[in-house]
Design an enzyme around this catalytic site. Structure first.
Site, PDB file in Angstrom:
ATOM      1  N   SER A  15       4.139 -21.636   6.519  1.00 40.01           N
ATOM      2  CA  SER A  15       5.402 -21.540   7.247  1.00 40.01           C
ATOM      3  C   SER A  15       6.469 -20.804   6.449  1.00 40.01           C
ATOM      4  O   SER A  15       7.181 -19.934   6.981  1.00 40.01           O
ATOM      5  CB  SER A  15       5.898 -22.941   7.644  1.00 40.01           C
ATOM      6  OG  SER A  15       6.029 -23.774   6.502  1.00 40.01           O
ATOM      7  N   TRP A  16       6.580 -21.089   5.155  1.00 38.69           N
ATOM      8  CA  TRP A  16       7.635 -20.491   4.353  1.00 38.69           C
ATOM      9  C   TRP A  16       7.341 -19.022   4.066  1.00 38.69           C
ATOM     10  O   TRP A  16       8.214 -18.158   4.173  1.00 38.69           O
ATOM     11  CB  TRP A  16       7.831 -21.284   3.075  1.00 38.69           C
ATOM     12  CG  TRP A  16       9.043 -20.976   2.248  1.00 38.69           C
ATOM     13  CD1 TRP A  16       9.100 -20.996   0.882  1.00 38.69           C
ATOM     14  CD2 TRP A  16      10.370 -20.639   2.676  1.00 38.69           C
ATOM     15  NE1 TRP A  16      10.373 -20.685   0.448  1.00 38.69           N
ATOM     16  CE2 TRP A  16      11.175 -20.461   1.538  1.00 38.69           C
ATOM     17  CE3 TRP A  16      10.953 -20.471   3.936  1.00 38.69           C
ATOM     18  CZ2 TRP A  16      12.525 -20.114   1.588  1.00 38.69           C
ATOM     19  CZ3 TRP A  16      12.298 -20.123   4.009  1.00 38.69           C
ATOM     20  CH2 TRP A  16      13.069 -19.947   2.842  1.00 38.69           C
ATOM     21  N   LYS A 110       8.016 -24.871  -4.768  1.00 40.21           N
ATOM     22  CA  LYS A 110       8.879 -25.834  -5.451  1.00 40.21           C
ATOM     23  C   LYS A 110       8.017 -26.961  -6.019  1.00 40.21           C
ATOM     24  O   LYS A 110       7.599 -27.857  -5.293  1.00 40.21           O
ATOM     25  CB  LYS A 110       9.937 -26.391  -4.482  1.00 40.21           C
ATOM     26  CG  LYS A 110      10.876 -25.311  -3.950  1.00 40.21           C
ATOM     27  CD  LYS A 110      11.871 -25.845  -2.937  1.00 40.21           C
ATOM     28  CE  LYS A 110      12.812 -24.734  -2.461  1.00 40.21           C
ATOM     29  NZ  LYS A 110      13.795 -25.219  -1.461  1.00 40.21           N
ATOM     30  N   GLY A 141      16.376 -22.961  -2.635  1.00 38.11           N
ATOM     31  CA  GLY A 141      17.601 -23.382  -1.979  1.00 38.11           C
ATOM     32  C   GLY A 141      17.329 -24.149  -0.694  1.00 38.11           C
ATOM     33  O   GLY A 141      16.182 -24.290  -0.273  1.00 38.11           O
ATOM     34  N   LYS A 196      13.895 -32.312  -6.015  1.00 30.52           N
ATOM     35  CA  LYS A 196      14.468 -32.799  -4.754  1.00 30.52           C
ATOM     36  C   LYS A 196      13.378 -33.337  -3.835  1.00 30.52           C
ATOM     37  O   LYS A 196      13.641 -34.211  -2.994  1.00 30.52           O
ATOM     38  CB  LYS A 196      15.276 -31.697  -4.071  1.00 30.52           C
ATOM     39  CG  LYS A 196      14.493 -30.411  -3.752  1.00 30.52           C
ATOM     40  CD  LYS A 196      13.880 -30.415  -2.377  1.00 30.52           C
ATOM     41  CE  LYS A 196      13.103 -29.137  -2.145  1.00 30.52           C
ATOM     42  NZ  LYS A 196      12.459 -29.088  -0.825  1.00 30.52           N
ATOM     43  N   THR A 253      16.675 -31.611   2.558  1.00 27.86           N
ATOM     44  CA  THR A 253      15.326 -32.164   2.465  1.00 27.86           C
ATOM     45  C   THR A 253      15.285 -33.662   2.726  1.00 27.86           C
ATOM     46  O   THR A 253      14.271 -34.183   3.187  1.00 27.86           O
ATOM     47  CB  THR A 253      14.722 -31.870   1.070  1.00 27.86           C
ATOM     48  OG1 THR A 253      14.939 -30.512   0.747  1.00 27.86           O
ATOM     49  CG2 THR A 253      13.242 -32.140   1.060  1.00 27.86           C
ATOM     50  N   SER A 259      11.491 -31.681   7.094  1.00 29.50           N
ATOM     51  CA  SER A 259      11.013 -31.847   5.723  1.00 29.50           C
ATOM     52  C   SER A 259       9.701 -32.621   5.699  1.00 29.50           C
ATOM     53  O   SER A 259       9.647 -33.791   6.087  1.00 29.50           O
ATOM     54  CB  SER A 259      12.063 -32.604   4.893  1.00 29.50           C
ATOM     55  OG  SER A 259      11.496 -33.053   3.680  1.00 29.50           O
ATOM     56  N   VAL A 284       0.554 -29.254   2.634  1.00 30.48           N
ATOM     57  CA  VAL A 284       0.738 -29.808   1.290  1.00 30.48           C
ATOM     58  C   VAL A 284       2.084 -30.523   1.192  1.00 30.48           C
ATOM     59  O   VAL A 284       3.105 -30.022   1.659  1.00 30.48           O
ATOM     60  CB  VAL A 284       0.655 -28.693   0.232  1.00 30.48           C
ATOM     61  CG1 VAL A 284       1.026 -29.224  -1.143  1.00 30.48           C
ATOM     62  CG2 VAL A 284      -0.746 -28.093   0.213  1.00 30.48           C
ATOM     63  N   GLU A 286       4.373 -31.347  -1.554  1.00 28.82           N
ATOM     64  CA  GLU A 286       4.563 -31.034  -2.968  1.00 28.82           C
ATOM     65  C   GLU A 286       5.137 -32.211  -3.761  1.00 28.82           C
ATOM     66  O   GLU A 286       4.888 -32.351  -4.952  1.00 28.82           O
ATOM     67  CB  GLU A 286       5.494 -29.822  -3.124  1.00 28.82           C
ATOM     68  CG  GLU A 286       4.846 -28.490  -2.784  1.00 28.82           C
ATOM     69  CD  GLU A 286       3.938 -27.961  -3.884  1.00 28.82           C
ATOM     70  OE1 GLU A 286       3.629 -28.715  -4.833  1.00 28.82           O
ATOM     71  OE2 GLU A 286       3.527 -26.792  -3.781  1.00 28.82           O
TER      72      GLU A 286
END
Length: 350
Positions: A15-16, A110, A141, A196, A253, A259, A284, A286
């Site tokens: 997705s990112w 991240k 970010g 985070k 997040t 999230s 995943v 993270e």
């Protein structure tokens, strides 16, 4: 928007990675989006969609899917690394074997590698031969891929040891919807972005337990103090954590159903075990790996991280979720400003 148009490889079509490929394509760059799944690449090229990761989104025609890393990297000078932390070494080994010239690698993951305790930029520098690595840039970010793909306003930070390279990547990505700031504190940007996810897992747990906004606000606030303590001990500037990769990332997040770390924590709070949660997510999480790494870092630097420790015991030692959260809320009393004063004293002594 940058005036010079480039061909950019995006390694990882989750997705990112796909959302960032859209940003680059909107800026009129030619984008080569790599994935190991041939069916996914066929869908990207034939239908201009990536339905598994970004449903109902049409991809710009400037995005071309690639299954071959050799073809994806041929002639490019910038590669965006958008794979989960656990896959980075394997993918970089393949990329290093295929790259024909030095690359600026922009990593957008991240996390921290458990056991080695390396930040992702350090993993890249260790895994890629020096003659093939021009510079590592971090992009991080408060940003949900789902919202970026809809071209909703988003702000992120880029950081590198060479700020001219950071500014080059800023120019590559920035547009009216996707605002990019620079920050010279690469350690703080990476630590804030990674840790985070731990607090987001914990925030999801408190929501799953039904503890409400008061408990979550306390958790986020104390989580920020915890991140700042460890980050500063590792050499970060504490002011970084009051910016986009600290407060900003925590807000987005810990409070959104987008999230995956919050969603995973929410399921844990509702009684599911870790294996059930990970099986049902399909992507995943993270924060699970990062919790282990942060727990090890806290021991290495002798930093007090009660939220991380409690979550570690829930995830890896089978401690009861409710008991762990309740124990956090009844810890020994302290002054709220003690963390700030301690950090400032440490900076002064440096």
């Amino acid at each position: 928007m940058a005036e010079t148009k480039q061909t950019v490889a995006v390694i990882g079509a989750g997705s990112w990675g796909t959302a960032l490929a859209m940003v680059l394509a909107d800026n009129q760059h030619e984008v080569r989006l790599w994935a190991h799944n041939e069916d996914q690449i066929a869908e990207i090229n034939e239908h201009h969609t990536n339905h598994k990761y970004l449903p109902d989104i049409t991809l710009p025609e400037r995005i071309t899917g690639y299954h071959s890393l050799t073809q994806a990297l041929d002639g490019v000078t910038v590669a965006v690394l958008a794979v989960p932390t656990k896959a980075i070494r394997e993918v970089l080994a393949k990329a290093s074997a295929e790259a024909s010239q030095p690359l600026i690698i922009v990593h957008v993951s991240k996390g921290i590698e458990p056991d080695t305790l390396l930040r992702i930029s350090e993993m890249i520098e260790e895994a890629v031969p020096g003659e093939l690595l021009e510079e590592v840039v971090v992009l991080s970010g408060p940003s949900h891929a789902e919202e970026v793909s809809l071209r909703h306003p988003t702000t992120v930070t880029v950081s590198a040891r060479d700020m001219k390279t950071a500014e080059q990547i800023q120019d590559l990505f920035i547009n009216q919807n996707f605002r990019v700031y620079t920050n010279p504190d690469i350690i703080g940007v990476e630590i804030g972005g990674a840790l985070k996810n731990i607090i987001a897992l914990a925030a999801g747990i408190t929501d799953g337990l039904g503890y409400g906004d008061n408990a979550k606000a306390a958790l986020i606030t104390r989580g920020l103090a915890e991140i700042s303590r460890l980050g500063t001990a590792m050499g970060a500037n504490p002011l970084t954590f009051s910016g986009l990769t600290g407060i900003g990332d925590l807000i987005v997040t810990c409070t959104s159903i987008h999230s995956r770390n919050w969603r995973a924590g929410n399921m844990l709070g509702k009684g599911k075990n870790l294996d059930e949660v990970l099986d049902s997510m399909g992507m995943v999480v993270e924060g699970v790996r990062t919790t282990k790494a942060a727990y090890q870092l806290a021991e290495k630097y002798q930093v007090d991280m009660p939220i991380t420790k409690a979550l570690y015991n829930v995830l890896f030692n089978g401690q009861d979720v409710k008991d762990s959260v309740d124990a956090l809320m009844t810890r020994m009393k302290t002054g709220e400003m003690e963390d700030l004063f301690n950090i400032l004293d440490e900076r002064k002594n440096d």
